[in-house]
Motif scaffolding. Structure first.
Motif, PDB file in Angstrom:
ATOM      1  N   LEU A  36       0.832  -1.205   0.000  1.00 35.60           N
ATOM      2  CA  LEU A  36       0.000   0.000   0.000  1.00 35.60           C
ATOM      3  C   LEU A  36       0.868   1.257   0.000  1.00 35.60           C
ATOM      4  O   LEU A  36       0.590   2.223  -0.730  1.00 35.60           O
ATOM      5  CB  LEU A  36      -0.909   0.012   1.231  1.00 35.60           C
ATOM      6  N   ASP A  40       1.066   4.130  -3.012  1.00 34.39           N
ATOM      7  CA  ASP A  40       0.901   5.561  -2.746  1.00 34.39           C
ATOM      8  C   ASP A  40       2.124   6.353  -3.200  1.00 34.39           C
ATOM      9  O   ASP A  40       1.994   7.409  -3.836  1.00 34.39           O
ATOM     10  CB  ASP A  40       0.663   5.774  -1.248  1.00 34.39           C
ATOM     11  N   GLU A  67      -5.157   0.665  -6.120  1.00 36.64           N
ATOM     12  CA  GLU A  67      -5.309   1.332  -4.827  1.00 36.64           C
ATOM     13  C   GLU A  67      -6.742   1.241  -4.319  1.00 36.64           C
ATOM     14  O   GLU A  67      -6.985   0.959  -3.140  1.00 36.64           O
ATOM     15  CB  GLU A  67      -4.879   2.795  -4.939  1.00 36.64           C
ATOM     16  N   GLU A  68      -7.699   1.477  -5.208  1.00 33.46           N
ATOM     17  CA  GLU A  68      -9.096   1.428  -4.803  1.00 33.46           C
ATOM     18  C   GLU A  68      -9.485   0.043  -4.329  1.00 33.46           C
ATOM     19  O   GLU A  68     -10.153  -0.123  -3.302  1.00 33.46           O
ATOM     20  CB  GLU A  68      -9.979   1.849  -5.982  1.00 33.46           C
ATOM     21  N   TYR A  71      -7.714  -0.660  -0.875  1.00 33.72           N
ATOM     22  CA  TYR A  71      -8.294   0.050   0.277  1.00 33.72           C
ATOM     23  C   TYR A  71      -9.706  -0.437   0.593  1.00 33.72           C
ATOM     24  O   TYR A  71     -10.132  -0.420   1.753  1.00 33.72           O
ATOM     25  CB  TYR A  71      -8.276   1.547   0.044  1.00 33.72           C
ATOM     26  N   ARG A 102      -3.705   4.120   7.777  1.00 35.56           N
ATOM     27  CA  ARG A 102      -3.698   4.132   6.299  1.00 35.56           C
ATOM     28  C   ARG A 102      -5.009   4.694   5.749  1.00 35.56           C
ATOM     29  O   ARG A 102      -5.029   5.435   4.773  1.00 35.56           O
ATOM     30  CB  ARG A 102      -3.495   2.714   5.749  1.00 35.56           C
ATOM     31  N   LEU A 103      -6.106   4.367   6.392  1.00 36.95           N
ATOM     32  CA  LEU A 103      -7.418   4.807   5.890  1.00 36.95           C
ATOM     33  C   LEU A 103      -7.616   6.315   6.009  1.00 36.95           C
ATOM     34  O   LEU A 103      -8.468   6.885   5.327  1.00 36.95           O
ATOM     35  CB  LEU A 103      -8.540   4.092   6.647  1.00 36.95           C
ATOM     36  N   HIS A 106      -7.953   8.457   3.003  1.00 36.94           N
ATOM     37  CA  HIS A 106      -9.166   8.307   2.192  1.00 36.94           C
ATOM     38  C   HIS A 106     -10.357   8.688   3.076  1.00 36.94           C
ATOM     39  O   HIS A 106     -10.896   7.834   3.797  1.00 36.94           O
ATOM     40  CB  HIS A 106      -9.305   6.868   1.684  1.00 36.94           C
TER      41      HIS A 106
END
Length: 478
Positions: A36, A40, A67-68, A71, A102-103, A106
């Motif tokens: 991840l 990024d 990435e989508e 996540y 990490r979240l 987003h």
């Protein structure tokens, strides 16, 4: 040459097969987080490339797709892990903490995760609070909070203390889960408030029932004071617009309204007892028992307030007491003047007794500034008693009428009998002995001064001075 550069770009800015396998496997571990981070980092570097826009767009689209998907899988794992947070004493893994970190990049996914955490903790606190109320701790220690429902102050205090302790534990849990300072400042207060919403309704129901059953103003004030203290504590850690803080605010306002209503009821009783139709006023001019009840309640409240360690809303307590007492004082004069079976000077003495009772009560507390004065009332009483003495003396103080032998004889008899002209007997019904002595001395002094003028006029007319006592003799006898 161009093909070589293109291959280099593709190798540098596309995921390897190994990376893809890690993401597809969906196992949340250090390798997953490493990929991840690499996605990024690669996306940001790709955006800075100065090459053909079409190629960059294709690379970014591929990275965005990876990435989508990654996540979304991470969020599903987080939501599954959050279920453990619905327990009373949850333990969460370091992986969950890393996943939440990490979240955060987003916002939509992070908001979903934090909302689920808040919901889980809300349910957990709701169950824990009900258990503390009804069952108590393990093996019945500590005892259920509702076991002390017969003691309103302890019952309310125990409930609020439990919530405060739960609030501190919850804050510690969230601070540990979101250890990065930026995340703490942005999200923890709101999540804490959402978690505490689970105890708001059961707390509100029991608080409202307890306050509604209270009758003594001092008991209501104890609850009002507790709510005011904890309201300040909760407002420091929860957002002001949270449902829990608003619930505590509303409960504090209800307790203060109940306190005001209970004092108003006592004030209404005083006003009713002074009504001309009540017949409560005794010949001794004692203040009504209802006034003693009001002042005792006020004294209890002020004593509790000044003895408390904290002094929240000090001005509002003083303002409430001042408002209630002021309403009584504003109507006393008019009501007393309507009590027809009392002489005017007796009406003034009753009014002075009421003022003295109020003044003596309020002056004992530093938080109360009693600015009322009895000077005007004392002056009125002195004039009234002076008029009574002059009337009973049978001497023509206020006219040019010549002093007759008959009036002298009546005056001498009255003075020697020491009854009708005994000022101290007239003022004996004043509860404030210092005021009674002050009034008596002033009235006697004024009477002797006016009598001296009558005496001098009598001597100047050539009458026999031996038949009329000298001013010094009158002063001594009085």
């Amino acid at each position: 040459m161009r093909s070589t550069v293109a291959r280099g770009v593709l190798e540098a800015f596309t995921l390897t097969d190994a990376d893809t396998k890690v993401l597809d496997a969906g196992v949340i571990d250090d390798a997953y987080f490493d990929v991840l981070d690499r996605v990024d980092r690669t996306r940001r570097e790709c955006q800075r490339l100065n090459i053909e826009q079409t190629a960059v767009s294709d690379l970014l689209a591929q990275l965005a797709q990876h990435e989508e998907s990654a996540y979304a899988a991470l969020l599903r794992w987080v939501l599954a892990e959050i279920r453990v947070l619905s327990r009373d004493a949850p333990e969460f893994s370091t992986r969950l903490k890393q996943a939440l970190a990490r979240l955060e990049s987003h916002p939509v996914l992070f908001a979903t995760a934090t909302a689920e955490i808040a919901s889980a903790r809300c349910d957990a606190l709701h169950r824990a609070f009900l258990a503390a109320l009804v069952r108590g701790g393990p093996n019945g220690t500590p005892r259920p909070i509702e076991a002390h429902a017969g003691d309103p102050q302890r019952f309310v205090g125990d409930m609020l203390a439990w919530v405060h302790q739960a609030c501190a534990s919850e804050r510690e849990l969230l601070d540990t889960m979101f250890s990065r300072s930026a995340m703490q400042s942005a999200h923890v207060p709101h999540m804490l408030a959402a978690a505490l919403a689970g105890v708001a309704r059961p707390l509100e129901i029991r608080m409202q029932q307890t306050v509604a059953e209270l009758a003594a103003p001092a008991a209501v004030y104890r609850i009002d004071s507790l709510l005011g203290f904890y309201k300040t504590l909760f407002a420091r850690v929860c957002s002001a617009d949270s449902s829990f803080v608003q619930t505590v605010d509303a409960l504090a306002a209800q307790a203060r309204d109940k306190l005001a209503a209970s004092l108003d009821a006592l004030a209404d009783a005083v006003i009713s007892d002074l009504d001309v139709q009540s017949g409560v006023v005794s010949p001794a001019l004692d203040v009504p028992a209802s006034l003693h009840a009001l002042l005792a309640a006020v004294a209890d409240i002020l004593r509790l307030h000044e003895d408390s360690v904290q002094s929240h809303e000090a001005s509002s307590v003083a303002a409430l007491v001042t408002s209630v007492i002021g309403r009584v004082q504003s109507q006393v004069h008019e009501l007393v003047q309507q009590i027809g079976h009392l002489r005017p000077y007796e009406q003034s003495m009753l009014e002075l007794n009421i003022w003295s009772s109020i003044h003596d009560t309020l002056s004992a507390f530093v938080s109360m500034q009693d600015t009322t004065s009895a000077d005007a009332l004392i002056d009125t009483l002195q004039e009234q008693l002076l008029g009574v003495l002059k009337q009973k003396s049978h001497l023509p103080f206020d006219s040019d009428t010549k002093v007759s032998e008959e009036s002298i004889e009546l005056f001498n008899h009255t003075l020697k009998a020491a009854m009708d002209l005994d000022v101290s007997r007239l003022t004996s019904r004043l509860n404030n002995h210092a005021v009674a002595r002050q009034v008596s001395e002033h009235v006697i002094q004024r009477f002797v001064q006016d009598y001296a003028r009558v005496y001098q006029q009598y001597i100047d007319s050539g009458s026999d001075a031996s038949t009329l006592l000298s001013p010094d003799s009158v002063s001594t006898l009085l």
